[in-house]
Design a protein around this motif. Structure first.
Motif, mmCIF file in Angstrom:
data_model
loop_
_atom_site.group_PDB
_atom_site.id
_atom_site.type_symbol
_atom_site.label_atom_id
_atom_site.label_comp_id
_atom_site.label_asym_id
_atom_site.label_seq_id
_atom_site.Cartn_x
_atom_site.Cartn_y
_atom_site.Cartn_z
ATOM 1 N N ASN A 157 0.854 -1.197 0.000
ATOM 2 C CA ASN A 157 0.000 0.000 0.000
ATOM 3 C C ASN A 157 0.883 1.237 0.000
ATOM 4 O OD1 ASN A 157 -2.421 1.435 0.065
ATOM 5 N ND2 ASN A 157 -2.445 1.571 2.289
ATOM 6 N N ILE A 158 0.393 2.291 -0.609
ATOM 7 C CA ILE A 158 1.021 3.596 -0.447
ATOM 8 C C ILE A 158 -0.031 4.662 -0.709
ATOM 9 C CG2 ILE A 158 1.840 3.723 -2.845
ATOM 10 C CD1 ILE A 158 4.290 5.291 -1.649
ATOM 11 N N THR A 159 -0.071 5.646 0.165
ATOM 12 C CA THR A 159 -0.892 6.832 -0.025
ATOM 13 C C THR A 159 -0.108 8.010 0.531
ATOM 14 O OG1 THR A 159 -1.981 6.772 2.144
ATOM 15 C CG2 THR A 159 -3.014 5.486 0.374
ATOM 16 N N ARG A 160 -0.461 9.185 0.079
ATOM 17 C CA ARG A 160 0.199 10.375 0.619
ATOM 18 C C ARG A 160 -0.141 10.549 2.090
ATOM 19 N NH1 ARG A 160 1.424 14.948 -3.627
ATOM 20 N NH2 ARG A 160 2.413 13.061 -4.424
ATOM 21 N N ASP A 161 -1.335 10.108 2.478
ATOM 22 C CA ASP A 161 -1.722 10.193 3.884
ATOM 23 C C ASP A 161 -0.820 9.318 4.756
ATOM 24 O OD1 ASP A 161 -3.784 11.918 3.240
ATOM 25 O OD2 ASP A 161 -5.286 10.320 3.095
ATOM 26 N N LEU A 162 -0.471 8.124 4.276
ATOM 27 C CA LEU A 162 0.437 7.255 5.020
ATOM 28 C C LEU A 162 1.784 7.934 5.246
ATOM 29 C CD1 LEU A 162 0.165 3.625 3.533
ATOM 30 C CD2 LEU A 162 -0.093 4.260 5.931
ATOM 31 N N LEU A 163 2.226 8.676 4.246
ATOM 32 C CA LEU A 163 3.504 9.374 4.353
ATOM 33 C C LEU A 163 3.390 10.593 5.260
ATOM 34 C CD1 LEU A 163 4.377 9.149 0.566
ATOM 35 C CD2 LEU A 163 5.709 8.074 2.386
#
Length: 361
Positions: free
Chosen positions: A18-24
């Motif tokens: 998974n990757i999202t800008r929110d995760l970052l």
């Protein structure tokens, strides 16, 4: 000790699928690295479609890039590469600590190129060069047309995550392509130290057969295929051909277990993680599977070197009418289509957001 730490100590790399800008932005990915032993990350068109269409975190960047004249795939890859650069930097200490074995993130070429060898090779080179991060894998599907693209990309030094593999035969085709690419480098006096993983999709086998087999066989096919491929992986690493490459500085194309989120609501939510633990492999898992395994996952040892009872289980499925060769081919083509469909949704979501964000008021 956390279950995720136990799996890490066994020698299996845990990656987040998974990757999202929110995760970052929220620091969640950094926390998973620090607390859950996560050492890499994978993405695919479906993940990015969900991330961009269901969040406002990309809106300002979409507006800026639209204003700069970008649209469609070009705009998407700008967004994706920005996220993956940030993730790659978070994993850079892992990449260095493991002497470049681990700490990778992955970006997929356009799914529309799944059956176009030369365009895949060109896009793989462009994406890897544009990202400017050594710990970035370019994902290339292990389709018939993708296999020569894998060889060519490895031959020119591009790290490759082979995706959409479903069977031992598909895995071995990608492994052969990897070795051919390395052998071409050796013949030119180049280093064979070009990294790769081969991603075997697991849970889709069980989803596809759940309604067609008796209950005692439910949720056993994906694990059996995974263990069969693991045996083939170990056999290959002990072959004379591979040993010659290893002596020249090559590193294994690690087997990666993908699609390890449980699809059957009646089965354990950590079924595949527990059953497919094995040293010198990778398990990339959805965020909810990672969190579940950290909370209540347990290990019962590693996959047996010989795959355990995998062959007997596969025979049981054939006895009830499952054509494993045909199903593997169908799953691969369906997977490619699903990613293409997500790609279309993704580009449409970006287009609609671009229009809405440019409206006055």
């Amino acid at each position: 000790m956390r279950a995720t730490q136990e799996l890490h100590d066994l020698g299996q790399s845990l990656w987040l699928d998974n990757i999202t800008r929110d995760l970052l932005d929220s620091g969640t990915l950094k926390r998973y690295i620090d607390e859950f032993s996560i050492t890499g990350l994978t993405s695919n068109p479906t993940i990015f479609e969900h991330a961009i269409s269901r969040s406002s975190s990309y809106d300002a960047e979409i507006l800026r890039l639209t204003g700069a004249g970008l649209s469609g795939e070009d705009l998407f890859f700008k967004l994706a590469i920005e996220d993956l650069r940030r993730a790659a930097d978070l994993f850079a200490p892992v990449y260095k600590r493991t002497a470049t074995v681990d700490g990778f993130v992955s970006l997929e070429v356009s799914p529309l190129l799944a059956y176009d060898t030369q365009s895949t090779v060109r896009e793989a080179a462009a994406l890897h060069g544009g990202a400017e991060r050594p710990n970035l894998f370019i994902k290339i599907p292990g389709t018939k047309e993708g296999v020569p693209a894998i060889e060519e990309s490895i031959a020119v030094g591009i790290p490759v995550n082979v995706t959409l593999l479903f069977s031992r035969e598909q895995y071995l085709a990608s492994a052969e392509a990897y070795m051919r690419g390395l052998e071409r480098r050796v013949s030119k006096g180049l280093s064979p130290d070009v990294r790769s993983v081969a991603s075997l999709f697991v849970s889709r086998w069980d989803k596809a057969t759940l309604d067609d087999v008796p209950e005692p066989l439910h949720d056993k096919l994906g694990i059996a295929v995974g263990r069969q491929v693991y045996k083939a992986y170990r056999d290959l690493l002990e072959s004379g051909r591979w040993q010659r490459l290893a002596n020249l500085g090559a590193h294994p194309q690690r087997l990666l277990f993908a699609s390890t989120g449980t699809k059957d609501p009646k089965a354990s939510d950590v079924l595949y993680v527990s059953a497919l633990a094995a040293p010198n492999t990778v398990d990339t898992m959805p965020e909810e599977t990672l969190v579940a395994f950290e909370k209540h996952g347990t290990l019962s040892g590693a996959i047996p070197r010989n795959g355990g009872d995998c062959e007997e289980v596969l025979v049981d499925f054939e006895k009830v009418g499952i054509d494993l060769t045909k199903l593997a081919a169908d799953l691969q083509s369906e997977g490619a289509k699903a990613f293409s469909d997500s790609w279309a949704k993704l580009l449409n979501a970006i287009q609609q957001k671009s229009k809405a964000l440019q409206q006055p008021g």
